[in-house]
Design an enzyme around this catalytic site. Sequence first.
Site, PDB file in Angstrom:
ATOM      1  N   SER A  30       0.796  -1.231   0.000  1.00 49.49           N
ATOM      2  CA  SER A  30       0.000   0.000   0.000  1.00 49.49           C
ATOM      3  C   SER A  30       0.827   1.279   0.000  1.00 49.49           C
ATOM      4  O   SER A  30       0.300   2.344  -0.281  1.00 49.49           O
ATOM      5  CB  SER A  30      -0.935  -0.004   1.202  1.00 49.49           C
ATOM      6  OG  SER A  30      -0.189  -0.040   2.399  1.00 49.49           O
TER       7      SER A  30
ATOM      8  N   HIS B 176      -5.443  -4.468  -0.383  1.00 52.66           N
ATOM      9  CA  HIS B 176      -5.462  -3.380  -1.379  1.00 52.66           C
ATOM     10  C   HIS B 176      -5.638  -3.900  -2.801  1.00 52.66           C
ATOM     11  O   HIS B 176      -5.601  -3.119  -3.749  1.00 52.66           O
ATOM     12  CB  HIS B 176      -4.189  -2.536  -1.269  1.00 52.66           C
ATOM     13  CG  HIS B 176      -4.196  -1.638  -0.075  1.00 52.66           C
ATOM     14  ND1 HIS B 176      -4.775  -0.391  -0.091  1.00 52.66           N
ATOM     15  CD2 HIS B 176      -3.715  -1.815   1.181  1.00 52.66           C
ATOM     16  CE1 HIS B 176      -4.641   0.169   1.099  1.00 52.66           C
ATOM     17  NE2 HIS B 176      -4.005  -0.676   1.895  1.00 52.66           N
TER      18      HIS B 176
ATOM     19  N   LYS C  66     -12.027  -1.835   2.610  1.00 50.24           N
ATOM     20  CA  LYS C  66     -11.398  -0.890   1.671  1.00 50.24           C
ATOM     21  C   LYS C  66     -12.262  -0.768   0.419  1.00 50.24           C
ATOM     22  O   LYS C  66     -13.310  -0.135   0.487  1.00 50.24           O
ATOM     23  CB  LYS C  66      -9.959  -1.319   1.424  1.00 50.24           C
ATOM     24  CG  LYS C  66      -9.138  -1.030   2.681  1.00 50.24           C
ATOM     25  CD  LYS C  66      -7.716  -1.456   2.649  1.00 50.24           C
ATOM     26  CE  LYS C  66      -7.069  -1.024   3.970  1.00 50.24           C
ATOM     27  NZ  LYS C  66      -6.072  -1.976   4.451  1.00 50.24           N
TER      28      LYS C  66
HETATM   29  C1  LIG Z   1      -5.879  -2.368   5.883  1.00 49.60           C
HETATM   30  C2  LIG Z   1      -5.164  -3.652   5.880  1.00 49.60           C
HETATM   31  C3  LIG Z   1      -5.528  -4.661   6.762  1.00 49.60           C
HETATM   32  C4  LIG Z   1      -6.582  -4.463   7.834  1.00 49.60           C
HETATM   33  O1  LIG Z   1      -7.851  -4.462   7.298  1.00 49.60           O
HETATM   34  P1  LIG Z   1      -9.079  -3.835   8.158  1.00 49.60           P
HETATM   35  O2  LIG Z   1     -10.263  -4.451   7.526  1.00 49.60           O
HETATM   36  O3  LIG Z   1      -8.998  -2.368   7.991  1.00 49.60           O
HETATM   37  O4  LIG Z   1      -8.881  -4.267   9.562  1.00 49.60           O
HETATM   38  C5  LIG Z   1      -4.862  -5.872   6.678  1.00 49.60           C
HETATM   39  N1  LIG Z   1      -3.879  -6.068   5.772  1.00 49.60           N
HETATM   40  C6  LIG Z   1      -3.498  -5.106   4.915  1.00 49.60           C
HETATM   41  C7  LIG Z   1      -2.421  -5.381   3.922  1.00 49.60           C
HETATM   42  C8  LIG Z   1      -4.125  -3.867   4.937  1.00 49.60           C
HETATM   43  O5  LIG Z   1      -3.737  -2.910   4.096  1.00 49.60           O
END
Ligand SMILES: *Cc1c(COP(=O)(O)O)cnc(C)c1O
Length: 396
Positions: free
Chosen positions: A185, A213, A243
């Site tokens: 990310s 992502h 996301k």
């Molecule tokens: C945002 C993210 C998470 C966590 O996800 P949430 O649903 O916000 O708890 C886990 N792994 C990666 C790679 C992320 O970017």
Amino acid sequence: MSQKLEQYLQSNLEYLKDNGLYNEIDVVEGANGPEITVAGKKLINLSSNNYLGLATDEKLKEAAIEAVKTHGVGAGAVRTINGTLDLHVELEKTLAEFKGTEAAVAFQSGFNCNMAAIQAVMNKEDAILSDELNHASIIDGCRLSKAKIIRVNHSDMDDLRAKAKEAVESGLYKKVMYITDGVFSMDGDVAKLPEIVEIAKEFDLITYVDDAHGSGVMGKGAGTVKHFGLEKEIDLQMGTLSKAIGVVGGYVAGSQDLIDYLKVAARPFLFSTSLTPGDTKAITEAVKTLMASTELHDKLWENGDYLKAGLKDLGFEIGNSETPITPCIIGDEKKAQEFSKRLKEEGVYAKSIVFPTVPKGTGRVRNMPTAAHTKEMLDNALEIYAKVGREMGIIS
Ligand SMILES: *Cc1c(COP(=O)(O)O)cnc(C)c1O
């Protein structure tokens, strides 16, 4: 209050504030859409993970409201008591179809999904090879498993092969896993899954891809694993529903045996109340939307390409992103923070990201264009970038 605690808190807060590491949290007044209001000021929002604009989608809102009316606001129990509602079963069937796997299981967040799944599958007799830039929740999940953690240089396939060989041939471990983000990310680069699968086959590694992502973004929306056509090869496809999917939650997709096992062994599944009815129904609706049409996905990429080309033409250093994530790499940490602050004053909300989240000397402002941005918003943002960039001597 305990004096020890009071001292501990004060000295830590003081240290963070003195060193510019204390994060002041902005409050968004209203919805987190392509434009947001912060402290009464309307800003073009280039910092949310709401890639497809689904967080404020009318159909999803209706779905959530309907489910609240029929099922209530809470699920009432953990999944294994009687908190498994028909809505959860429908969601998991839809997720498996979306991901091209035999089965899937949903969790309350992506973060706790990594806590859940890594620990369920790996233990202290095992080893986990982990890309050095993996997300914090992967790092914590690995620690919780008590397996030996072996850091692998970022996307370095020679390093992975060498460390996999060493771990397997040492005879010290019962199982060895390789775990990686699908899309990283901070830079927007993509894991080299075809080579990873090849190495995994050679050494019988368990493969785990965190596609937080990548879902909704890669593979026409279905994710990085689907992008490479490797649904049958990757053992655990993990992702978030928070996301691109726009709601909240996480999931693991894989074989029926894997999912059956997670449902008896993954601690947040056993000991934490399940996703709410409204969230669950909205997620199902979001996934069905993505399966029915690539319109939002296509718009996201169109906007991403447009913003990238615009920033590059202005002379910004935008790195080597392979996804809509577009960093503007400034270098100096203080300057990156100042740049973000000035952008905000002029009307663009783009957060700065500095060490230790990214390596020293690569401080940046990160842009997350979405399908919901209009061309006018992006043009406005580019104008502001040009103005502030010139004023601060970042571009000429
Ligand atoms: C945002 C993210 C998470 C966590 O996800 P949430 O649903 O916000 O708890 C886990 N792994 C990666 C790679 C992320 O970017």
